[in-house]
Write a protein that holds these residues in place. Structure first.
Motif, PDB file in Angstrom:
ATOM      1  N   TYR A 147       0.649  -1.081   0.356  1.00  0.00           N
ATOM      2  CA  TYR A 147      -0.015  -0.293  -0.193  1.00  0.00           C
ATOM      3  C   TYR A 147       0.859   1.323  -0.140  1.00  0.00           C
ATOM      4  N   VAL A 148       2.071   0.992   0.822  1.00  0.00           N
ATOM      5  CA  VAL A 148       2.559   2.188   0.625  1.00  0.00           C
ATOM      6  C   VAL A 148       3.593   2.562  -0.136  1.00  0.00           C
ATOM      7  N   GLN A 149       4.316   1.128  -0.909  1.00  0.00           N
ATOM      8  CA  GLN A 149       4.911   1.298  -1.864  1.00  0.00           C
ATOM      9  C   GLN A 149       4.353   1.901  -3.267  1.00  0.00           C
ATOM     10  N   LYS A 150       2.956   1.911  -3.258  1.00  0.00           N
ATOM     11  CA  LYS A 150       1.666   2.077  -4.214  1.00  0.00           C
ATOM     12  C   LYS A 150       1.201   3.275  -4.338  1.00  0.00           C
ATOM     13  N   GLY A 151       2.156   4.496  -2.970  1.00  0.00           N
ATOM     14  CA  GLY A 151       1.704   5.715  -2.813  1.00  0.00           C
ATOM     15  C   GLY A 151       0.386   6.095  -1.758  1.00  0.00           C
ATOM     16  N   GLY A 152      -0.109   4.851  -1.073  1.00  0.00           N
ATOM     17  CA  GLY A 152      -0.999   4.951   0.294  1.00  0.00           C
ATOM     18  C   GLY A 152      -0.265   5.854   1.342  1.00  0.00           C
ATOM     19  N   ASP A 153      -1.502   6.486   1.554  1.00  0.00           N
ATOM     20  CA  ASP A 153      -1.638   7.151   2.944  1.00  0.00           C
ATOM     21  C   ASP A 153      -1.371   6.652   4.300  1.00  0.00           C
ATOM     22  N   LEU A 154      -0.225   6.041   5.054  1.00  0.00           N
ATOM     23  CA  LEU A 154      -0.977   5.007   6.466  1.00  0.00           C
ATOM     24  C   LEU A 154      -1.835   6.234   7.092  1.00  0.00           C
ATOM     25  N   GLY A 155      -1.273   7.689   7.342  1.00  0.00           N
ATOM     26  CA  GLY A 155      -2.049   8.442   7.770  1.00  0.00           C
ATOM     27  C   GLY A 155      -3.493   8.467   7.882  1.00  0.00           C
ATOM     28  N   ARG A 156      -3.711   8.622   6.461  1.00  0.00           N
ATOM     29  CA  ARG A 156      -5.123   8.594   6.509  1.00  0.00           C
ATOM     30  C   ARG A 156      -5.937   7.179   6.672  1.00  0.00           C
ATOM     31  N   LEU A 157      -5.102   5.972   6.911  1.00  0.00           N
ATOM     32  CA  LEU A 157      -5.886   4.693   6.189  1.00  0.00           C
ATOM     33  C   LEU A 157      -6.743   4.740   7.882  1.00  0.00           C
ATOM     34  N   GLU A 158      -4.485   4.641   8.940  1.00  0.00           N
ATOM     35  CA  GLU A 158      -5.403   4.718  10.449  1.00  0.00           C
ATOM     36  C   GLU A 158      -6.223   5.749  10.772  1.00  0.00           C
ATOM     37  N   ILE A 159      -6.131   6.320  10.328  1.00  0.00           N
ATOM     38  CA  ILE A 159      -8.022   7.592  10.981  1.00  0.00           C
ATOM     39  C   ILE A 159      -9.176   6.871   9.987  1.00  0.00           C
ATOM     40  N   HIS A 160      -9.354   6.514   8.981  1.00  0.00           N
ATOM     41  CA  HIS A 160      -9.964   6.024   8.479  1.00  0.00           C
ATOM     42  C   HIS A 160     -10.644   4.621   9.967  1.00  0.00           C
ATOM     43  N   LEU A 161      -9.626   3.270   9.449  1.00  0.00           N
ATOM     44  CA  LEU A 161      -9.999   2.154   9.935  1.00  0.00           C
ATOM     45  C   LEU A 161     -10.408   3.278  12.009  1.00  0.00           C
ATOM     46  N   ASN A 162     -10.127   3.516  12.079  1.00  0.00           N
ATOM     47  CA  ASN A 162     -10.134   3.921  13.932  1.00  0.00           C
ATOM     48  C   ASN A 162     -11.136   4.702  13.867  1.00  0.00           C
ATOM     49  N   ASN A 163     -12.188   5.349  12.724  1.00  0.00           N
ATOM     50  CA  ASN A 163     -13.759   6.136  12.559  1.00  0.00           C
ATOM     51  C   ASN A 163     -14.807   4.669  12.598  1.00  0.00           C
ATOM     52  N   ARG A 164     -13.647   4.621  11.821  1.00  0.00           N
ATOM     53  CA  ARG A 164     -14.375   2.703  11.198  1.00  0.00           C
ATOM     54  C   ARG A 164     -15.303   1.840  12.890  1.00  0.00           C
ATOM     55  N   TYR A 165     -14.044   1.812  12.932  1.00  0.00           N
ATOM     56  CA  TYR A 165     -13.759   0.821  14.292  1.00  0.00           C
ATOM     57  C   TYR A 165     -15.045   1.395  15.700  1.00  0.00           C
ATOM     58  N   ILE A 166     -14.712   3.052  15.682  1.00  0.00           N
ATOM     59  CA  ILE A 166     -15.454   3.768  16.562  1.00  0.00           C
ATOM     60  C   ILE A 166     -17.173   3.775  16.482  1.00  0.00           C
ATOM     61  N   PHE A 167     -17.576   4.206  15.134  1.00  0.00           N
ATOM     62  CA  PHE A 167     -18.747   4.547  14.556  1.00  0.00           C
ATOM     63  C   PHE A 167     -18.903   2.135  14.775  1.00  0.00           C
ATOM     64  N   LYS A 168     -18.371   1.627  14.855  1.00  0.00           N
ATOM     65  CA  LYS A 168     -19.602   0.319  14.657  1.00  0.00           C
ATOM     66  C   LYS A 168     -19.575   0.050  15.746  1.00  0.00           C
ATOM     67  N   LYS A 169     -18.422   0.528  16.800  1.00  0.00           N
ATOM     68  CA  LYS A 169     -18.805   0.442  18.029  1.00  0.00           C
ATOM     69  C   LYS A 169     -20.212   1.242  19.055  1.00  0.00           C
ATOM     70  N   PHE A 170     -20.123   2.032  18.567  1.00  0.00           N
ATOM     71  CA  PHE A 170     -21.266   3.238  18.592  1.00  0.00           C
ATOM     72  C   PHE A 170     -22.753   2.546  18.668  1.00  0.00           C
ATOM     73  N   GLU A 171     -22.923   2.397  17.370  1.00  0.00           N
ATOM     74  CA  GLU A 171     -23.903   1.842  16.847  1.00  0.00           C
ATOM     75  C   GLU A 171     -24.235   0.603  17.638  1.00  0.00           C
ATOM     76  N   SER A 172     -23.169  -0.622  17.678  1.00  0.00           N
ATOM     77  CA  SER A 172     -23.458  -1.743  19.033  1.00  0.00           C
ATOM     78  C   SER A 172     -23.807  -1.034  19.672  1.00  0.00           C
ATOM     79  N   GLU A 173     -23.626  -0.113  20.476  1.00  0.00           N
ATOM     80  CA  GLU A 173     -23.870   0.049  22.091  1.00  0.00           C
ATOM     81  C   GLU A 173     -24.967   0.757  22.351  1.00  0.00           C
ATOM     82  N   LYS A 174     -25.807   1.313  20.793  1.00  0.00           N
ATOM     83  CA  LYS A 174     -26.872   2.190  20.565  1.00  0.00           C
ATOM     84  C   LYS A 174     -28.048   0.727  20.585  1.00  0.00           C
ATOM     85  N   LEU A 175     -27.478  -0.236  19.979  1.00  0.00           N
ATOM     86  CA  LEU A 175     -28.789  -0.958  20.034  1.00  0.00           C
ATOM     87  C   LEU A 175     -29.246  -1.550  20.998  1.00  0.00           C
ATOM     88  N   LYS A 176     -28.101  -1.667  22.103  1.00  0.00           N
ATOM     89  CA  LYS A 176     -28.023  -2.324  23.748  1.00  0.00           C
ATOM     90  C   LYS A 176     -29.602  -1.926  24.000  1.00  0.00           C
TER      91      LYS A 176
END
Length: 154
Positions: free
Chosen positions: A125-154
């Protein structure tokens, strides 16, 4: 079963769990890719990583590591284990010298192959020019959103 564990043993235990499942390969790939989740920390050295671990830094996971542990089925155990440890703040550690631990992380049946594979994908991913910082933020936000949604459903 409750166990009294020293602060140093907690740090070593966390690092050993990450090594056992291959998460250290992911960290190495990110560090070599020019990105680190611990940027601006005084104990971070370019190309090396952390030079002074504490419980807060050991317990904390970047979005890529959250994605990884979630996919190998360890994220909830990781959070449950570290929720037992008081005194963890952003890059700060006021953990008592000894902590009583009831729940440990079961890594039985998990090896480092998936961690190595994800690290290889990160390198490509990095060799092809991918931005690890943006990927990390995206995956972190995705995790937080999924966790929020699962808590909201309880």
């Amino acid at each position: 079963m409750n166990s009294k564990v020293s602060r140093e043993e907690l740090i070593e235990y966390g690092i050993n769990v990450l090594r056992t499942v291959g998460a250290h390969y992911v960290c190495d790939a990110c560090i070599k890719g020019g990105n680190s989740c611990c940027s601006k920390c005084e104990h971070l050295e370019d190309g090396i990583g952390c030079t002074k671990r504490n419980t807060a830094c050991t317990a904390w996971l970047c979005g890529i590591q959250k994605f990884f542990l979630q996919n190998i089925g360890l994220m909830s155990q990781w959070e449950r284990f570290w929720s037992q440890v008081p005194g963890r703040y952003f890059r700060e550690d006021e953990t008592p010298d000894y902590v009583t631990i009831e729940h440990f992380i079961n890594t039985e049946g998990i090896d480092e192959k998936k961690g190595r594979l994800l690290a290889e994908k990160i390198s490509v991913y990095v060799q092809k020019g991918g931005d690890l910082g943006r990927l990390e933020i995206h995956l972190n936000n995705r995790y937080i959103f999924k966790k929020f949604e699962s808590e909201k459903l309880k």
